[in-house]
Enzyme design. Structure first.
Site, PDB file in Angstrom:
ATOM      1  N   ASP A   1     -13.173   5.507   2.630  1.00 47.63           N
ATOM      2  CA  ASP A   1     -11.754   5.633   3.007  1.00 47.63           C
ATOM      3  C   ASP A   1     -11.463   7.058   3.472  1.00 47.63           C
ATOM      4  O   ASP A   1     -11.369   7.975   2.655  1.00 47.63           O
ATOM      5  CB  ASP A   1     -10.904   5.253   1.782  1.00 47.63           C
ATOM      6  CG  ASP A   1      -9.402   5.330   2.060  1.00 47.63           C
ATOM      7  OD1 ASP A   1      -8.999   5.850   3.120  1.00 47.63           O
ATOM      8  OD2 ASP A   1      -8.632   4.871   1.193  1.00 47.63           O
TER       9      ASP A   1
ATOM     10  N   GLU B   1      -7.295   0.440  -4.546  1.00 52.86           N
ATOM     11  CA  GLU B   1      -7.313   0.354  -3.071  1.00 52.86           C
ATOM     12  C   GLU B   1      -8.650  -0.189  -2.537  1.00 52.86           C
ATOM     13  O   GLU B   1      -8.643  -1.063  -1.658  1.00 52.86           O
ATOM     14  CB  GLU B   1      -6.979   1.722  -2.462  1.00 52.86           C
ATOM     15  CG  GLU B   1      -5.498   2.043  -2.614  1.00 52.86           C
ATOM     16  CD  GLU B   1      -5.166   3.521  -2.464  1.00 52.86           C
ATOM     17  OE1 GLU B   1      -6.029   4.305  -2.023  1.00 52.86           O
ATOM     18  OE2 GLU B   1      -4.028   3.896  -2.787  1.00 52.86           O
TER      19      GLU B   1
ATOM     20  N   ASP C   1       0.888  -1.165   0.000  1.00 51.67           N
ATOM     21  CA  ASP C   1       0.000   0.000   0.000  1.00 51.67           C
ATOM     22  C   ASP C   1       0.925   1.214   0.000  1.00 51.67           C
ATOM     23  O   ASP C   1       1.550   1.523   1.012  1.00 51.67           O
ATOM     24  CB  ASP C   1      -0.885  -0.043   1.256  1.00 51.67           C
ATOM     25  CG  ASP C   1      -1.682   1.248   1.473  1.00 51.67           C
ATOM     26  OD1 ASP C   1      -1.648   2.137   0.592  1.00 51.67           O
ATOM     27  OD2 ASP C   1      -2.335   1.358   2.532  1.00 51.67           O
TER      28      ASP C   1
ATOM     29  N   LYS D   1       2.627  11.252  -3.451  1.00 48.84           N
ATOM     30  CA  LYS D   1       1.601  10.532  -4.211  1.00 48.84           C
ATOM     31  C   LYS D   1       0.684  11.512  -4.946  1.00 48.84           C
ATOM     32  O   LYS D   1       0.135  11.202  -5.996  1.00 48.84           O
ATOM     33  CB  LYS D   1       0.786   9.671  -3.235  1.00 48.84           C
ATOM     34  CG  LYS D   1      -0.186   8.717  -3.896  1.00 48.84           C
ATOM     35  CD  LYS D   1      -0.767   7.793  -2.852  1.00 48.84           C
ATOM     36  CE  LYS D   1      -1.822   6.870  -3.417  1.00 48.84           C
ATOM     37  NZ  LYS D   1      -2.344   5.961  -2.387  1.00 48.84           N
TER      38      LYS D   1
END
Ligand code: AMP
Length: 627
Positions: free
Chosen positions: A197, A173, A11, A74
């Site tokens: 999330d 994800e 991850d 990211k």
């Protein structure tokens, strides 16, 4: 036989990254040498060292090296310089345009691509996995947000390659999170899943459709996950709550001590850390105390309750719910059509978040796995499917081993028996064994044996706040509910006070067919001695209660009874007491029938004492007895 190819799951997160593996023991996170599961996605370049500093150390010193410390990279992966302009104000390092107008990072006049920086993080995770597994790691499954476009996915692959990893698959994800919960492995029917999330700085909601693999249930026939819609906010997360607390505290400080107080960047950062700790505390405690020494004898002190925090953050949670509404509209679904809700990200530990998400989707969200780890665990599950390793993991539509709870004396009360088909539900009533007990520990166990020490512990939780009552009076109802994906929900509620507590567990993790078979064989082999042990435990618990009660009654009314009778009772108490004492040692050598007889004899002998005690109670209560 050659060992199956090892593929790890990674991850690669905005704030933290993790690496996991899934073998015969099930999926698990690989910790670093210091035992830490998370690696902060932070890299510091320069500083006189040729090798970049990665992880905790880089994060801890970020305030000292704002221009050299790269975090949230990211957000830049595979994106154009023009596209990242809304992110740039949040970053303390320099973002510059590169070839083809790509976003690059400039540290001390050296330009890095986001892929190179991500590769530093990936290489650290690779080394961590190699050290822990003592094997070379060359292949990985890496997760990305569902909304990542082709360029962002390609950039992630490239980062893997730069780190010396072959990226065998890029997985969404939310799909990984669903896989970690076994969704898609068991069900024969298509399911619709919402993955909510909420991390530190980003919020994503994804609606997935799971089309099960071939109906023969073979692992090779992978289920197919289709993303129906995504929505979210790239600048909404737990950090906002930290700042809300800081602002509210600063407002009150100024009110009390004057508006002229100024706070520099590092003080504000320290306050933020303090606010975060308070927030985290309030996810489990009802209140937290805040104290700040402002110097010159000025001290700010107040108590923040969970209720106050909830009211402060309610509009913030509502913003996420509005994104959920948007995602549902885009998927052309209503909340009722969602079969499961999976929670991901540290901020989903906030009780109000769980409550509001559950209310919106009209179903209890999945929270059994650590929300920080669920994506990496799912990536490892995907990796093991791809390497063919996952074939041995038990995937049955029945509960492989019985599920139950611990009762007094270390015995196990089974609520759901092995081989029950899922979904399964069972309830049972329990009570307390000690007077004025206000907490009950619910210890959930799996296995066929009769005693706790021979079963697998799956987890435990406390039912608190039961009003003080004599032993045996509280009515604690324990409910076990195993849904179609094998997720076990255990709820305990005390009927009179309405107090409730619950836990969610994924019981099948880490069980192979061989393990189940071994446990089953053991239970058969030990059946006789287990039954004996369980009987002795029950006898000891009940005998101890009898003795306690009889001794109390003797104190109150014994003087009024004849001495021969008293001596007989004392003799019988002593005999039974010996058995209770013996049962604390090796219960195998106790003659359970003799124990049982001793208990019955005392019970019979104590009838007169009971009668005398009742008469005394009635007199004490001044109940008029007709003469
Ligand atoms: P993630 O980005 O998924 O690692 O989530 C990090 C965020 O979760 C941060 O804002 C943390 O403060 C928050 N967080 C972690 N644990 C808790 C907790 N127990 N209660 C509330 N927020 C938490």
């Amino acid at each position: 036989m050659e060992a199956a190819e090892l593929i790890v799951g990674i991850d690669l997160g905005t704030t933290n990254s993790l690496v996991a593996v899934c073998d015969e023991r099930g999926p698990r996170i690989i910790h670093d040498a210091k035992g830490r599961p998370l690696l902060p996605s932070v890299v510091r370049f320069g500083g006189g060292k040729s090798e970049p500093v990665v992880g905790y150390e880089a994060r801890e010193h970020a305030v000292e090296f704002p221009a050299q410390t790269v975090y949230s990279v990211k957000r830049l992966m595979g994106r154009g310089f023009g596209d990242v302009q809304e992110d740039v104000p949040h970053l303390t390092y320099a973002v510059v345009p590169g070839e083809h107008d790509t976003a690059r990072v400039n540290v001390d006049s050296r330009v890095y691509s986001p892929q190179e920086i991500s590769a530093v993080i990936l290489r650290t995770l690779k080394d961590q996995a190699q050290a822990a597994l003592r094997r070379e790691v060359r292949k990985a499954v890496i997760t990305v947000p569902a909304y990542f476009d082709d360029a962002q996915r390609q950039a992630t692959r490239d980062a893997g390659r730069l780190a010396g990893l072959e990226v065998v698959r890029i997985v969404n994800e939310p799909t990984a999170a669903a896989l970690a919960y076994g969704i898609g492995e068991r069900s024969r029917e298509p399911q619709t899943i919402a993955v909510y999330d909420l991390g530190g700085g980003t919020f994503d909601i994804s609606i997935l459709q799971v089309i099960p693999g071939a109906p023969d249930g073979k692992q090779e026939a992978e289920s197919f996950f289709q993303v129906l819609s995504t929505a979210g906010d790239t600048h909404l997360g737990g950090d906002d709550v930290d700042w809300m607390i800081v602002e509210s505290v600063l407002g009150e400080v100024r009110e009390q001590f004057g508006a002229e107080l100024k706070f520099g960047a590092s003080t504000r950062q320290a306050l933020r850390n303090f606010a975060e700790a308070t927030k985290i505390n309030l996810s489990s405690a009802d209140e937290a105390s805040l104290q700040i020494d402002l110097g010159d004898g000025r001290r700010y002190s107040r108590t923040l309750t969970r209720h106050e925090l909830q009211e402060m953050i309610r509009p913030w949670v509502e913003r996420t719910i509005r994104s959920c509404e948007r995602a549902m509209r885009d998927a052309k679904l209503t909340p009722k059509q969602i079969d499961r809700v999976v929670m991901v990200g540290g901020s989903t530990r906030i009780p109000l978040v769980r409550e509001m998400v559950g209310a919106f989707f009209q179903t209890k969200p999945y929270t059994a796995l650590d929300p920080d780890q669920v994506v990496a665990l799912g990536a490892a599950v995907q990796a093991s499917i791809l390497s063919g390793l996952n074939r041995d993991v038990l995937l049955l539509d029945v509960i492989p081993l019985s599920l139950g709870i611990e009762t007094v004396g270390g015995a196990v009360a089974k609520l759901i028996m092995r081989n029950s088909t899922v979904p399964a539900r069972a309830t049972e009533m329990f009570s307390t064994s000690i007077d004025n007990q206000t907490n009950v520990k619910i210890h959930v166990l799996q296995g066929e044996r009769e005693l706790v020490k021979d079963c697998r512990s799956l987890g435990e939780f406390d039912l608190r706040g039961i009003p003080a009552m004599p032993a045996g009076i509280p009515q604690v109802e324990v409910e076990f509910l195993v849904d179609a994906n094998g997720i076990l929900n255990v709820t305990a509620g005390e009927r009179r006070s309405g107090k409730r507590a619950a836990i969610q567990i994924v019981p099948r993790h880490g069980l192979t067919r061989e393990e189940v078979e071994r446990m089953e064989a053991e239970s058969l082999a030990h059946a006789r001695e287990d039954m004996h042990a369980h009987r002795v435990v029950d006898l000891a618990v009940n005998a101890a209660l009898d003795i306690k009660w009889i001794r109390e009654a003797m104190k109150r009314v014994g003087a009024g009874l004849d001495s021969t009778y008293r001596r007989e009772l004392e003799k019988r108490i002593e005999e039974l007491h010996q058995f209770v004492e013996m049962s604390r040692g090796d219960s195998g050598s106790i003659d359970a029938d003799a124990f049982h007889r001793a208990k019955e004899e005392l019970d019979r002998a104590s009838v007169r004492l009971h009668e005398a005690a009742i008469t005394k109670s009635l007199q004490d209560e001044d109940v008029a007895i007709e003469r």
